[in-house]
Design a protein around this motif. Structure first.
Motif, PDB file in Angstrom:
ATOM      1  N   ALA A 184       0.862  -0.957  -0.197  1.00  9.52           N
ATOM      2  CA  ALA A 184      -0.131   0.007  -0.095  1.00  9.52           C
ATOM      3  C   ALA A 184       1.012   1.215   0.006  1.00  9.52           C
ATOM      4  CB  ALA A 184      -0.978   0.078   1.307  1.00  9.52           C
ATOM      5  N   ARG A 185       1.962   1.174   0.786  1.00  7.25           N
ATOM      6  CA  ARG A 185       2.894   2.271   0.756  1.00  7.25           C
ATOM      7  C   ARG A 185       3.654   2.526  -0.423  1.00  7.25           C
ATOM      8  NH1 ARG A 185       3.983   0.060   5.528  1.00  7.25           N
ATOM      9  NH2 ARG A 185       6.029  -0.468   5.194  1.00  7.25           N
ATOM     10  N   GLY A 186       3.913   1.616  -1.136  1.00  4.26           N
ATOM     11  CA  GLY A 186       4.525   1.613  -2.303  1.00  4.26           C
ATOM     12  C   GLY A 186       3.593   2.026  -3.489  1.00  4.26           C
ATOM     13  N   ARG A 187       2.428   1.924  -3.443  1.00  4.44           N
ATOM     14  CA  ARG A 187       1.389   2.141  -4.296  1.00  4.44           C
ATOM     15  C   ARG A 187       1.155   3.890  -4.182  1.00  4.44           C
ATOM     16  NH1 ARG A 187      -0.907  -2.638  -3.323  1.00  4.44           N
ATOM     17  NH2 ARG A 187      -2.634  -1.907  -1.923  1.00  4.44           N
ATOM     18  N   HIS A 188       0.995   4.187  -3.165  1.00  8.62           N
ATOM     19  CA  HIS A 188       0.877   5.565  -2.744  1.00  8.62           C
ATOM     20  C   HIS A 188       1.576   6.734  -2.260  1.00  8.62           C
ATOM     21  CE1 HIS A 188      -3.368   4.112  -2.954  1.00  8.62           C
ATOM     22  NE2 HIS A 188      -3.117   3.080  -2.147  1.00  8.62           N
ATOM     23  N   ASP A 189       2.700   6.073  -2.022  1.00  7.72           N
ATOM     24  CA  ASP A 189       3.988   7.191  -1.635  1.00  7.72           C
ATOM     25  C   ASP A 189       5.248   6.550  -2.243  1.00  7.72           C
ATOM     26  OD1 ASP A 189       2.381   8.594   0.366  1.00  7.72           O
ATOM     27  OD2 ASP A 189       2.280   6.517   1.416  1.00  7.72           O
TER      28      ASP A 189
ATOM     29  N   GLY B 260      17.134  -2.088   5.161  1.00  6.18           N
ATOM     30  CA  GLY B 260      16.449  -0.955   5.573  1.00  6.18           C
ATOM     31  C   GLY B 260      15.579  -0.342   4.845  1.00  6.18           C
ATOM     32  N   THR B 261      14.403   0.336   5.292  1.00  5.67           N
ATOM     33  CA  THR B 261      13.520   1.149   4.348  1.00  5.67           C
ATOM     34  C   THR B 261      12.784   2.191   5.216  1.00  5.67           C
ATOM     35  OG1 THR B 261      11.331   0.508   3.138  1.00  5.67           O
ATOM     36  CG2 THR B 261      11.513  -0.535   5.611  1.00  5.67           C
ATOM     37  N   VAL B 262      12.394   2.986   4.325  1.00  3.74           N
ATOM     38  CA  VAL B 262      11.553   4.314   4.952  1.00  3.74           C
ATOM     39  C   VAL B 262      10.453   4.579   3.870  1.00  3.74           C
ATOM     40  CG1 VAL B 262      12.979   6.131   3.564  1.00  3.74           C
ATOM     41  CG2 VAL B 262      12.118   6.569   5.870  1.00  3.74           C
ATOM     42  N   THR B 263       9.552   5.390   4.139  1.00  3.89           N
ATOM     43  CA  THR B 263       8.454   5.761   3.389  1.00  3.89           C
ATOM     44  C   THR B 263       8.582   7.257   3.209  1.00  3.89           C
ATOM     45  OG1 THR B 263       6.891   3.872   4.100  1.00  3.89           O
ATOM     46  CG2 THR B 263       5.910   5.633   2.928  1.00  3.89           C
ATOM     47  N   TRP B 264       8.746   7.692   2.066  1.00  2.00           N
ATOM     48  CA  TRP B 264       8.760   9.364   1.639  1.00  2.00           C
ATOM     49  C   TRP B 264       7.265   9.656   1.293  1.00  2.00           C
ATOM     50  CZ3 TRP B 264      10.656  13.512   2.586  1.00  2.00           C
ATOM     51  CH2 TRP B 264      10.348  14.655   1.516  1.00  2.00           C
ATOM     52  N   CYS B 265       6.898  10.706   2.065  1.00  2.00           N
ATOM     53  CA  CYS B 265       5.716  11.303   1.869  1.00  2.00           C
ATOM     54  C   CYS B 265       5.549  12.876   1.257  1.00  2.00           C
ATOM     55  CB  CYS B 265       5.004  11.196   3.106  1.00  2.00           C
ATOM     56  SG  CYS B 265       4.797   9.553   3.770  1.00  2.00           S
TER      57      CYS B 265
ATOM     58  N   HIS C 211       4.215  16.093  -0.610  1.00  2.00           N
ATOM     59  CA  HIS C 211       3.124  16.660  -0.504  1.00  2.00           C
ATOM     60  C   HIS C 211       1.902  16.092  -1.106  1.00  2.00           C
ATOM     61  CE1 HIS C 211       0.220  20.145  -0.121  1.00  2.00           C
ATOM     62  NE2 HIS C 211      -0.055  19.901  -1.326  1.00  2.00           N
ATOM     63  N   GLY C 212       0.879  16.057  -0.529  1.00  2.00           N
ATOM     64  CA  GLY C 212      -0.339  15.319  -1.027  1.00  2.00           C
ATOM     65  C   GLY C 212      -0.505  13.843  -0.628  1.00  2.00           C
ATOM     66  N   SER C 213       0.497  13.374  -0.090  1.00  2.00           N
ATOM     67  CA  SER C 213       0.520  11.885   0.471  1.00  2.00           C
ATOM     68  C   SER C 213      -0.638  11.678   1.393  1.00  2.00           C
ATOM     69  CB  SER C 213       1.898  11.632   0.895  1.00  2.00           C
ATOM     70  OG  SER C 213       1.770  10.251   1.567  1.00  2.00           O
ATOM     71  N   ALA C 214      -1.369  10.628   1.113  1.00  2.00           N
ATOM     72  CA  ALA C 214      -2.472  10.032   2.086  1.00  2.00           C
ATOM     73  C   ALA C 214      -1.562   9.705   3.479  1.00  2.00           C
ATOM     74  CB  ALA C 214      -3.143   8.936   1.672  1.00  2.00           C
ATOM     75  N   SER C 215      -0.472   9.298   3.381  1.00  2.00           N
ATOM     76  CA  SER C 215       0.205   8.669   4.727  1.00  2.00           C
ATOM     77  C   SER C 215       0.798   9.761   5.476  1.00  2.00           C
ATOM     78  CB  SER C 215       1.394   7.842   4.318  1.00  2.00           C
ATOM     79  OG  SER C 215       0.744   6.513   3.687  1.00  2.00           O
ATOM     80  N   ALA C 216       0.680  11.181   5.125  1.00  2.00           N
ATOM     81  CA  ALA C 216       1.473  12.175   5.600  1.00  2.00           C
ATOM     82  C   ALA C 216       0.628  12.485   6.700  1.00  2.00           C
ATOM     83  CB  ALA C 216       1.757  13.593   4.768  1.00  2.00           C
ATOM     84  N   GLN C 217       1.249  12.725   8.103  1.00  2.00           N
ATOM     85  CA  GLN C 217       0.520  12.829   9.498  1.00  2.00           C
ATOM     86  C   GLN C 217       0.509  14.272   9.620  1.00  2.00           C
ATOM     87  OE1 GLN C 217       2.998   9.934  11.637  1.00  2.00           O
ATOM     88  NE2 GLN C 217       0.749   9.111  12.210  1.00  2.00           N
ATOM     89  N   ILE C 218       1.725  15.008   9.448  1.00  2.00           N
ATOM     90  CA  ILE C 218       1.714  16.515   9.812  1.00  2.00           C
ATOM     91  C   ILE C 218       2.311  17.404   8.778  1.00  2.00           C
ATOM     92  CG2 ILE C 218       2.275  15.823  12.229  1.00  2.00           C
ATOM     93  CD1 ILE C 218       5.255  15.908  11.529  1.00  2.00           C
ATOM     94  N   ALA C 219       2.803  16.958   7.729  1.00  2.00           N
ATOM     95  CA  ALA C 219       3.164  17.670   6.645  1.00  2.00           C
ATOM     96  C   ALA C 219       2.120  18.142   5.741  1.00  2.00           C
ATOM     97  CB  ALA C 219       4.317  17.204   5.722  1.00  2.00           C
ATOM     98  N   GLN C 220       1.432  19.503   5.688  1.00  2.00           N
ATOM     99  CA  GLN C 220       0.308  19.665   5.095  1.00  2.00           C
ATOM    100  C   GLN C 220       0.372  20.759   3.983  1.00  2.00           C
ATOM    101  OE1 GLN C 220      -2.687  17.687   5.930  1.00  2.00           O
ATOM    102  NE2 GLN C 220      -1.294  16.615   7.215  1.00  2.00           N
ATOM    103  N   ARG C 221       1.544  21.699   4.090  1.00  2.00           N
ATOM    104  CA  ARG C 221       1.665  22.611   3.114  1.00  2.00           C
ATOM    105  C   ARG C 221       2.180  22.070   1.753  1.00  2.00           C
ATOM    106  NH1 ARG C 221       4.747  25.757   7.397  1.00  2.00           N
ATOM    107  NH2 ARG C 221       6.162  25.570   5.694  1.00  2.00           N
ATOM    108  N   PRO C 222       2.132  22.675   0.841  1.00  2.00           N
ATOM    109  CA  PRO C 222       2.702  22.167  -0.511  1.00  2.00           C
ATOM    110  C   PRO C 222       4.179  22.335  -0.450  1.00  2.00           C
ATOM    111  CG  PRO C 222       0.931  24.083  -0.739  1.00  2.00           C
ATOM    112  CD  PRO C 222       1.169  23.806   0.695  1.00  2.00           C
TER     113      PRO C 222
END
Length: 183
Positions: free
Chosen positions: A55-60, A73-78, A80-91
């Motif tokens: 799911a993360r790979g499809r959307h982020d 290792g792994t990390v999810t880069w979110c 702007h506009g990512s549905a997974s972002a929790q706090i980053a809201q500005r463009p």
């Protein structure tokens, strides 16, 4: 003559790796007890979300670190506009989540390489700030983030569930930094 240390390579995950990435993510969190709630119960919901790398790979942008072509290792880069972002809201903001390193590969710069790739992506996208949330007990990660220029942003701390406190960190991509103490 000793063999030189293998290089950490960071790249975008392939679909055929999603199951292994999910397992690696859960293993990293489990190794440090981050999936055990304060009351001692196991957080099946979050573990399930971490395991769903597809799911993360499809959307982020799902990134992996490899050493000698082995996932470490792994990390999810979110962005702007990512549905997974929790706090980053500005463009002009990006965020990363689910940073996890295979316990046997720790101490080799894997986490630093993954975070650096997120910062490089932010620069390439013209973002001015990168944010992240971290459990208050994730002190090894906090040391990494501050060593890379992130600062605490206590005004953005939040709790997604009772007993779960998330600390917020950010970095000013202009290189000036933002102090978490209001100065």
């Amino acid at each position: 003559m000793p063999r030189p240390a293998s290089e950490v390579v960071v790249r975008i995950a392939r679909e055929d790796e999603y199951e292994a990435i999910g397992a690696l993510t859960v293993a990293g969190y489990q190794a440090d007890g981050y999936l055990t709630r304060a009351n001692g119960s196991y957080d099946d919901g979050y573990a399930g979300w971490l395991a769903d790398a597809a799911a993360r790979g499809r959307h982020d942008t799902l990134l992996v670190a490899t050493v000698d072509e082995r996932l470490v290792g792994t990390v999810t880069w979110c962005p702007h506009g990512s549905a997974s972002a929790q706090i980053a809201q500005r463009p002009d903001q990006g965020e990363f989540r689910t940073l996890s390193v295979d316990p046997v590969a720790r101490g080799r710069g894997v986490a630093r390489a993954l975070v650096q790739e997120c910062l490089d992506r932010a620069r390439a996208e013209g973002l001015t700030e990168v944010l992240l949330c971290s459990l208050d007990e994730m002190t090894p990660a906090h040391r990494l983030y501050t060593s890379m220029g992130f600062v605490r942003r206590p005004e953005l701390d939040w709790s997604p569930a009772p007993g779960t406190n998330l600390l917020t960190f950010s970095i000013d991509m202009a290189g000036e930094g933002r102090r978490g103490d209001g100065r």
